[in-house]
Design an enzyme around this catalytic site. Structure first.
Site, PDB file in Angstrom:
ATOM      1  N   HIS A 128      -4.156   3.822  15.327  1.00 23.88           N
ATOM      2  CA  HIS A 128      -3.516   4.679  14.318  1.00 23.88           C
ATOM      3  C   HIS A 128      -3.598   6.118  14.799  1.00 23.88           C
ATOM      4  O   HIS A 128      -4.698   6.668  14.951  1.00 23.88           O
ATOM      5  CB  HIS A 128      -4.211   4.521  12.967  1.00 23.88           C
ATOM      6  CG  HIS A 128      -3.560   5.291  11.858  1.00 23.88           C
ATOM      7  ND1 HIS A 128      -3.950   5.164  10.548  1.00 23.88           N
ATOM      8  CD2 HIS A 128      -2.545   6.202  11.840  1.00 23.88           C
ATOM      9  CE1 HIS A 128      -3.206   5.949   9.778  1.00 23.88           C
ATOM     10  NE2 HIS A 128      -2.353   6.593  10.545  1.00 23.88           N
TER      11      HIS A 128
ATOM     12  N   HIS B  38       3.970  12.756  27.837  1.00 15.87           N
ATOM     13  CA  HIS B  38       4.318  11.843  28.938  1.00 15.87           C
ATOM     14  C   HIS B  38       3.107  11.061  29.448  1.00 15.87           C
ATOM     15  O   HIS B  38       1.968  11.532  29.420  1.00 15.87           O
ATOM     16  CB  HIS B  38       4.940  12.632  30.101  1.00 15.87           C
ATOM     17  CG  HIS B  38       3.987  13.637  30.695  1.00 15.87           C
ATOM     18  ND1 HIS B  38       3.107  13.343  31.710  1.00 15.87           N
ATOM     19  CD2 HIS B  38       3.780  14.937  30.388  1.00 15.87           C
ATOM     20  CE1 HIS B  38       2.392  14.402  32.024  1.00 15.87           C
ATOM     21  NE2 HIS B  38       2.784  15.403  31.237  1.00 15.87           N
TER      22      HIS B  38
ATOM     23  N   GLY C 124      -2.872   0.085   6.480  1.00 17.05           N
ATOM     24  CA  GLY C 124      -3.388   1.171   7.298  1.00 17.05           C
ATOM     25  C   GLY C 124      -4.635   0.842   8.091  1.00 17.05           C
ATOM     26  O   GLY C 124      -4.903   1.469   9.114  1.00 17.05           O
TER      27      GLY C 124
ATOM     28  N   SER D 255       0.844  -1.196   0.000  1.00 19.19           N
ATOM     29  CA  SER D 255       0.000   0.000   0.000  1.00 19.19           C
ATOM     30  C   SER D 255       0.878   1.244   0.000  1.00 19.19           C
ATOM     31  O   SER D 255       2.100   1.178   0.095  1.00 19.19           O
ATOM     32  CB  SER D 255      -0.867   0.000   1.267  1.00 19.19           C
ATOM     33  OG  SER D 255      -0.017   0.048   2.408  1.00 19.19           O
ATOM     34  N   GLY D 256       0.230   2.408  -0.088  1.00 18.83           N
ATOM     35  CA  GLY D 256       0.963   3.644   0.092  1.00 18.83           C
ATOM     36  C   GLY D 256       1.634   3.706   1.447  1.00 18.83           C
ATOM     37  O   GLY D 256       2.764   4.203   1.586  1.00 18.83           O
ATOM     38  N   HIS D 257       0.946   3.202   2.467  1.00 13.72           N
ATOM     39  CA  HIS D 257       1.532   3.096   3.800  1.00 13.72           C
ATOM     40  C   HIS D 257       2.790   2.241   3.757  1.00 13.72           C
ATOM     41  O   HIS D 257       3.802   2.544   4.405  1.00 13.72           O
ATOM     42  CB  HIS D 257       0.478   2.502   4.742  1.00 13.72           C
ATOM     43  CG  HIS D 257       0.960   2.237   6.123  1.00 13.72           C
ATOM     44  ND1 HIS D 257       1.492   3.208   6.919  1.00 13.72           N
ATOM     45  CD2 HIS D 257       0.976   1.077   6.849  1.00 13.72           C
ATOM     46  CE1 HIS D 257       1.815   2.677   8.098  1.00 13.72           C
ATOM     47  NE2 HIS D 257       1.525   1.396   8.069  1.00 13.72           N
TER      48      HIS D 257
END
Length: 214
Positions: free
Chosen positions: A146, A137, A73, A19-21
């Site tokens: 995601h 933190h 993704g 994929s583009g990811h």
């Protein structure tokens, strides 16, 4: 003739998903001199990703695979694959990411360029921390989350399993985002988000709920 995949090469990483990811993960690995053993995808119309040939996954690979990253993704798909495959997993962390030595990033997770993870934060398995995200933190990022580009999470935010925090969203300190929730691009989250809720706007408001399988 398709290239053959050597399943025994533990010093290499295999990407599952063309994929583009996946292109971004390839770039991260190449920037660190990590060898990509193969890129797998079961779409017969895909033959190449960047300069890498695409290999169709086999039942043997599903049964015994090593150093895999899911370059997909979709949070649900990553979870489905991890549930059914007997694999060991690698991580991909861009060299420009800043990760506190007092934080932890678990296996299968990808950390893109410019990400900041500050102390006492835990990032779960098979997460995506996308370009320029800031995780302050004491945050807890659960599995299959995601975090999109330029998201800002203030301190002590908990993002539960499978949630997706959209492009440029901001979350104030102490907030809990429920499992499989969706936070829209640019949303400002000032109060807890229930499981499966879809929240958009400033301040964030619930507009609907995802189904368990979305």
């Amino acid at each position: 003739m398709q290239p053959q995949l050597n399943l025994l090469m533990d010093n290499k990483v295999t990407l599952y998903g063309a994929s583009g990811h996946g292109k971004v993960i390839v770039d991260i690995l190449e920037s660190q001199g990590i060898v990509i053993a193969a890129i797998l995808d079961d779409n017969p119309n895909l033959t190449q990703l960047l300069h890498y040939p695409i290999v169709k996954p086999t039942p043997e690979f599903h049964a015994d695979c090593r150093n895999v990253i899911f370059s997909i993704g979709n949070n649900h798909v990553r979870k489905m694959l991890s549930d059914k495959m007997n694999c060991t997993f690698a991580t991909a962390i861009h060299p420009s990411a800043i990760i506190s030595k007092h934080s932890k990033v678990k296996e299968g997770t990808v950390v893109m360029a410019g990400v900041v993870i500050n102390p006492a934060t835990t990032v779960g398995k098979h997460c995506i921390l996308n370009t320029g995200a800031v995780i302050e933190h004491d945050c807890v990022i659960s599995d299959f989350v995601h975090i999109s580009p330029n998201v800002s999470l203030a301190g002590n935010v908990h993002v539960m399993e499978g949630a997706h925090v959209g492009l440029g969203a901001s979350v104030i300190q102490g907030i809990k985002i429920g499992k499989w929730a969706t936070i829209g691009a640019g949303a400002v989250i000032l109060k807890d988000v229930p499981d499966y809720a879809v929240v958009v706007g400033n301040p964030g408001k619930i507009i609907k709920y995802n189904s368990a399988n979305e």
